[in-house]
Design a protein around this motif. Structure first.
Motif, PDB file in Angstrom:
ATOM      1  N   VAL A 161      -9.694   8.045   4.535  1.00  0.00           N
ATOM      2  CA  VAL A 161      -9.697   6.623   4.879  1.00  0.00           C
ATOM      3  C   VAL A 161      -8.286   6.071   4.721  1.00  0.00           C
ATOM      4  CG1 VAL A 161     -12.086   6.290   4.109  1.00  0.00           C
ATOM      5  CG2 VAL A 161     -10.200   5.865   2.511  1.00  0.00           C
ATOM      6  N   SER A 162      -8.040   4.938   5.340  1.00  0.00           N
ATOM      7  CA  SER A 162      -6.858   4.128   5.047  1.00  0.00           C
ATOM      8  C   SER A 162      -7.360   2.750   4.678  1.00  0.00           C
ATOM      9  CB  SER A 162      -5.923   4.038   6.258  1.00  0.00           C
ATOM     10  OG  SER A 162      -5.325   5.280   6.523  1.00  0.00           O
ATOM     11  N   LEU A 163      -6.755   2.158   3.675  1.00  0.00           N
ATOM     12  CA  LEU A 163      -7.189   0.829   3.255  1.00  0.00           C
ATOM     13  C   LEU A 163      -6.050   0.086   2.585  1.00  0.00           C
ATOM     14  CD1 LEU A 163      -7.564   1.238  -0.039  1.00  0.00           C
ATOM     15  CD2 LEU A 163      -9.713   2.261   0.649  1.00  0.00           C
TER      16      LEU A 163
ATOM     17  N   ILE B  95      -4.765  -2.853  -0.350  1.00  0.00           N
ATOM     18  CA  ILE B  95      -5.080  -3.505  -1.613  1.00  0.00           C
ATOM     19  C   ILE B  95      -4.028  -4.576  -1.860  1.00  0.00           C
ATOM     20  CG2 ILE B  95      -6.227  -1.500  -2.641  1.00  0.00           C
ATOM     21  CD1 ILE B  95      -3.670  -0.967  -4.233  1.00  0.00           C
ATOM     22  N   PRO B  96      -4.358  -5.609  -2.635  1.00  0.00           N
ATOM     23  CA  PRO B  96      -3.366  -6.656  -2.910  1.00  0.00           C
ATOM     24  C   PRO B  96      -2.156  -6.091  -3.648  1.00  0.00           C
ATOM     25  CG  PRO B  96      -5.565  -7.352  -3.545  1.00  0.00           C
ATOM     26  CD  PRO B  96      -5.652  -5.889  -3.252  1.00  0.00           C
ATOM     27  N   ASN B  97      -1.000  -6.624  -3.363  1.00  0.00           N
ATOM     28  CA  ASN B  97       0.238  -6.187  -4.015  1.00  0.00           C
ATOM     29  C   ASN B  97       0.409  -6.927  -5.339  1.00  0.00           C
ATOM     30  OD1 ASN B  97       2.695  -5.007  -4.534  1.00  0.00           O
ATOM     31  ND2 ASN B  97       3.840  -6.293  -3.111  1.00  0.00           N
ATOM     32  N   VAL B  98      -0.526  -6.618  -6.274  1.00  0.00           N
ATOM     33  CA  VAL B  98      -0.506  -7.246  -7.591  1.00  0.00           C
ATOM     34  C   VAL B  98      -0.696  -6.176  -8.659  1.00  0.00           C
ATOM     35  CG1 VAL B  98      -1.373  -9.465  -6.760  1.00  0.00           C
ATOM     36  CG2 VAL B  98      -2.990  -7.722  -7.524  1.00  0.00           C
ATOM     37  N   SER B  99      -0.305  -6.494  -9.871  1.00  0.00           N
ATOM     38  CA  SER B  99      -0.407  -5.557 -10.987  1.00  0.00           C
ATOM     39  C   SER B  99      -1.856  -5.124 -11.202  1.00  0.00           C
ATOM     40  CB  SER B  99       0.129  -6.215 -12.263  1.00  0.00           C
ATOM     41  OG  SER B  99      -0.058  -5.375 -13.382  1.00  0.00           O
ATOM     42  N   GLY B 100      -2.073  -3.816 -11.327  1.00  0.00           N
ATOM     43  CA  GLY B 100      -3.390  -3.284 -11.638  1.00  0.00           C
ATOM     44  C   GLY B 100      -4.278  -3.031 -10.438  1.00  0.00           C
ATOM     45  N   ALA B 101      -3.845  -3.429  -9.238  1.00  0.00           N
ATOM     46  CA  ALA B 101      -4.704  -3.302  -8.061  1.00  0.00           C
ATOM     47  C   ALA B 101      -5.016  -1.839  -7.738  1.00  0.00           C
ATOM     48  CB  ALA B 101      -4.070  -3.982  -6.864  1.00  0.00           C
ATOM     49  N   LEU B 102      -4.009  -0.964  -7.857  1.00  0.00           N
ATOM     50  CA  LEU B 102      -4.242   0.442  -7.554  1.00  0.00           C
ATOM     51  C   LEU B 102      -5.190   1.060  -8.575  1.00  0.00           C
ATOM     52  CD1 LEU B 102      -3.743   2.999  -5.945  1.00  0.00           C
ATOM     53  CD2 LEU B 102      -1.635   3.360  -7.255  1.00  0.00           C
ATOM     54  N   TYR B 103      -5.000   0.721  -9.844  1.00  0.00           N
ATOM     55  CA  TYR B 103      -5.891   1.255 -10.876  1.00  0.00           C
ATOM     56  C   TYR B 103      -7.331   0.833 -10.601  1.00  0.00           C
ATOM     57  CZ  TYR B 103      -7.927   2.350 -15.396  1.00  0.00           C
ATOM     58  OH  TYR B 103      -8.734   2.869 -16.389  1.00  0.00           O
ATOM     59  N   ARG B 104      -7.522  -0.410 -10.179  1.00  0.00           N
ATOM     60  CA  ARG B 104      -8.865  -0.908  -9.905  1.00  0.00           C
ATOM     61  C   ARG B 104      -9.474  -0.181  -8.705  1.00  0.00           C
ATOM     62  NH1 ARG B 104      -9.303  -7.322 -10.505  1.00  0.00           N
ATOM     63  NH2 ARG B 104     -11.432  -6.683 -10.999  1.00  0.00           N
ATOM     64  N   LEU B 105      -8.643   0.178  -7.741  1.00  0.00           N
ATOM     65  CA  LEU B 105      -9.127   0.967  -6.618  1.00  0.00           C
ATOM     66  C   LEU B 105      -9.575   2.350  -7.090  1.00  0.00           C
ATOM     67  CD1 LEU B 105      -9.468   1.536  -3.551  1.00  0.00           C
ATOM     68  CD2 LEU B 105      -7.070   2.270  -3.563  1.00  0.00           C
ATOM     69  N   LEU B 106      -8.758   2.983  -7.936  1.00  0.00           N
ATOM     70  CA  LEU B 106      -9.083   4.323  -8.422  1.00  0.00           C
ATOM     71  C   LEU B 106     -10.371   4.321  -9.237  1.00  0.00           C
ATOM     72  CD1 LEU B 106      -5.528   5.576  -9.497  1.00  0.00           C
ATOM     73  CD2 LEU B 106      -6.707   5.904  -7.325  1.00  0.00           C
TER      74      LEU B 106
ATOM     75  N   SER C 190       1.050   6.140  -0.160  1.00  0.00           N
ATOM     76  CA  SER C 190       1.290   4.764   0.286  1.00  0.00           C
ATOM     77  C   SER C 190       1.863   4.779   1.695  1.00  0.00           C
ATOM     78  CB  SER C 190       2.248   4.046  -0.667  1.00  0.00           C
ATOM     79  OG  SER C 190       3.507   4.686  -0.683  1.00  0.00           O
ATOM     80  N   LYS C 191       1.467   3.772   2.485  1.00  0.00           N
ATOM     81  CA  LYS C 191       1.890   3.679   3.869  1.00  0.00           C
ATOM     82  C   LYS C 191       2.240   2.232   4.188  1.00  0.00           C
ATOM     83  CE  LYS C 191       1.309   6.650   6.306  1.00  0.00           C
ATOM     84  NZ  LYS C 191       2.288   7.702   6.643  1.00  0.00           N
ATOM     85  N   PRO C 192       3.068   2.001   5.194  1.00  0.00           N
ATOM     86  CA  PRO C 192       3.284   0.625   5.649  1.00  0.00           C
ATOM     87  C   PRO C 192       2.017   0.110   6.342  1.00  0.00           C
ATOM     88  CG  PRO C 192       4.983   2.130   6.478  1.00  0.00           C
ATOM     89  CD  PRO C 192       3.894   2.961   5.922  1.00  0.00           C
ATOM     90  N   LEU C 193       1.654  -1.117   6.056  1.00  0.00           N
ATOM     91  CA  LEU C 193       0.516  -1.731   6.733  1.00  0.00           C
ATOM     92  C   LEU C 193       0.881  -1.938   8.198  1.00  0.00           C
ATOM     93  CD1 LEU C 193      -2.309  -2.891   5.902  1.00  0.00           C
ATOM     94  CD2 LEU C 193      -1.213  -5.135   5.875  1.00  0.00           C
ATOM     95  N   PRO C 194      -0.009  -1.567   9.148  1.00  0.00           N
ATOM     96  CA  PRO C 194       0.302  -1.804  10.567  1.00  0.00           C
ATOM     97  C   PRO C 194       0.716  -3.248  10.814  1.00  0.00           C
ATOM     98  CG  PRO C 194      -1.676  -0.476  10.364  1.00  0.00           C
ATOM     99  CD  PRO C 194      -1.303  -0.894   8.970  1.00  0.00           C
ATOM    100  N   THR C 195       1.705  -3.417  11.663  1.00  0.00           N
ATOM    101  CA  THR C 195       2.312  -4.735  11.890  1.00  0.00           C
ATOM    102  C   THR C 195       1.294  -5.797  12.238  1.00  0.00           C
ATOM    103  OG1 THR C 195       4.304  -3.616  12.691  1.00  0.00           O
ATOM    104  CG2 THR C 195       4.091  -5.960  13.193  1.00  0.00           C
ATOM    105  N   GLU C 196       0.300  -5.446  13.043  1.00  0.00           N
ATOM    106  CA  GLU C 196      -0.665  -6.438  13.500  1.00  0.00           C
ATOM    107  C   GLU C 196      -1.551  -6.967  12.379  1.00  0.00           C
ATOM    108  OE1 GLU C 196      -2.137  -2.341  15.014  1.00  0.00           O
ATOM    109  OE2 GLU C 196      -0.254  -3.374  14.574  1.00  0.00           O
TER     110      GLU C 196
ATOM    111  N   GLU D 279       0.246  -9.843   1.488  1.00  0.00           N
ATOM    112  CA  GLU D 279       1.325  -8.891   1.243  1.00  0.00           C
ATOM    113  C   GLU D 279       0.703  -7.615   0.681  1.00  0.00           C
ATOM    114  OE1 GLU D 279       4.228 -10.685  -1.231  1.00  0.00           O
ATOM    115  OE2 GLU D 279       4.846 -12.166   0.259  1.00  0.00           O
ATOM    116  N   ASP D 280      -0.294  -7.110   1.404  1.00  0.00           N
ATOM    117  CA  ASP D 280      -1.056  -5.971   0.912  1.00  0.00           C
ATOM    118  C   ASP D 280      -0.257  -4.678   1.014  1.00  0.00           C
ATOM    119  OD1 ASP D 280      -2.974  -7.850   0.675  1.00  0.00           O
ATOM    120  OD2 ASP D 280      -4.494  -6.836   1.871  1.00  0.00           O
ATOM    121  N   CYS D 281      -0.656  -3.711   0.179  1.00  0.00           N
ATOM    122  CA  CYS D 281      -0.143  -2.346   0.270  1.00  0.00           C
ATOM    123  C   CYS D 281      -1.235  -1.500   0.907  1.00  0.00           C
ATOM    124  CB  CYS D 281       0.173  -1.789  -1.116  1.00  0.00           C
ATOM    125  SG  CYS D 281       1.342  -2.768  -2.059  1.00  0.00           S
ATOM    126  N   MET D 282      -0.848  -0.530   1.737  1.00  0.00           N
ATOM    127  CA  MET D 282      -1.830   0.344   2.360  1.00  0.00           C
ATOM    128  C   MET D 282      -1.701   1.744   1.809  1.00  0.00           C
ATOM    129  SD  MET D 282      -2.544   1.129   6.382  1.00  0.00           S
ATOM    130  CE  MET D 282      -1.591   2.623   6.555  1.00  0.00           C
TER     131      MET D 282
END
Length: 379
Positions: free
Chosen positions: A292-294, A296-307, A322-328, A335-338
């Protein structure tokens, strides 16, 4: 108190924490039933915010960050439990077998590593060659090819970034993956020796994979070419004896070239992983990896909460990048991280189907890429 006495007290506290945790999870289950009965969403942002603010207010300053982290974790576990309890287990619709006599799209020409991957993936059907990987994706998406064969990752040079970006932009699914050994050689026209070669052509990924050899021979001019097999064909047809190319031994033989230096890859176990893509979702019997690609918010702890979602559901992650979020999907508000993620599992498992559904509902950006197996590891 001595150490044993301290530990006994800690053990007693842990027992109480566990007892209260079990009681809390039972109440969380009651909450899930209430939300389901009243058509309420699982995540209640205001409620969570109030809980965390109350925890911080009641906690000594030196423990405030730790207690906030602890209760976020408890809340996330509760949300996962509630989601599993009330999310409808809707089956996915998919095909379970490869098309008969398929047409497969491959970038390059005969003898390319993509062609090798194709022959590992298909026993029947036909192959169509395209000049670019973008054209392969387009052929599959538009229906002029049933499948496409795309390199996405090399054991030496890493991810093929452009192809991963194309995977995000096109409406296709991964059906299988396969590993291809990339034992690069330096090839040239018949009778040409290594010292005669002044210019070397090869795909940019192959050039990176052979960096140690090329660095040692700094007098060489290295020119990227769109495909190794195409470079071999060009060298074979060019009248100059000062040209060489990076390709496989089989490709050199196919185009009548001599191998002037074998095994020039920096890693003797150099391998590239190829994906097989399809317009329709196909999940075969032995599929054991979900991707999957998804965002998450660019905030402290967001990745841990995903895991936490994977850990609570007992699903083992095998790749995260980590990937750049598609421009569209980029907006001033988000300001999400993908992340591109692969994890062990099958869409035949209810826990996987529910997790995918929750991702689709919760994330600002979500894309299900497929459920597949690596046929190289299946023998």
């Amino acid at each position: 108190m001595d150490l044993n006495e301290i530990r006994e007290k800690i053990d007693g506290i842990d027992d109480k924490i566990l007892e209260l945790f079990i009681e809390r999870m039972k109440l969380a289950s009651d909450v899930a039933k209430y939300k389901a009965a009243n058509n309420m969403v699982i995540f209640q942002g205001d409620r969570e915010k109030a809980i965390i603010e109350d925890v911080c207010r009641k906690t000594p300053e030196e423990l405030r960050s730790s207690s906030k982290f602890l209760f976020y974790n408890i809340l996330d576990i509760s949300k996962c439990s509630q989601a599993n309890e009330i999310t409808p287990d809707d089956p996915l619709s998919y095909e379970s077998r490869v098309k008969d006599c398929p047409i497969a799209a491959v970038q390059g020409i005969e003898g390319a590593y993509g062609h090798v991957a194709y022959k590992k993936l298909f026993n029947t059907g036909s192959v169509q060659f395209y000049a670019s990987f973008k054209e392969v994706f387009e052929a599959v998406e538009e229906g002029s090819a049933d499948y496409g064969v795309i390199p996405i990752e090399n054991s030496t040079a890493g991810e093929v970034t452009a192809n991963m970006e194309l995977l995000e932009r096109h409406n296709v699914f991964i059906t299988r993956t396969v590993d291809v050994e990339c034992a690069h050689v330096l090839a040239a026209k018949k009778g040409v020796s290594e010292k005669d070669i002044q210019t070397v052509f090869g795909h940019e990924q192959a050039i990176r994979q052979c960096s140690e050899y090329l660095d040692k021979n700094s007098g060489l001019t290295v020119i990227p070419y769109h495909n190794n097999a195409a470079a071999a064909k060009m060298v074979s047809e060019n009248p100059s004896n000062a040209l060489g190319c990076i390709c496989s031994a089989e490709c050199a033989k196919l185009h009548g070239l001599d191998i002037v230096h074998p095994d020039i890859a920096s890693d003797p176990n150099n391998r590239t992983r190829f994906i097989c893509i399809s317009k329709r979702l196909e999940v075969y019997e032995n599929a054991d990896t979900v991707s999957v690609s998804l965002s998450i918010p660019n905030v402290s702890g967001a990745l841990y909460r995903l895991l936490t979602k994977f850990a609570v559901n007992g699903l083992s992650m095998t790749k995260i990048q980590s990937k750049p979020l598609p421009t569209e999907f980029k907006t001033p508000r988000f300001e999400d991280c993908m992340f591109y993620i692969e994890f062990e599992g099958s869409v035949q498992q209810p826990v996987v189907r529910k997790l995918l559904k929750n991702f689709e509902q919760e994330q600002n950006y979500f894309k299900f890429h497929g459920n597949f197996a690596n046929i190289s590891r299946k023998g």
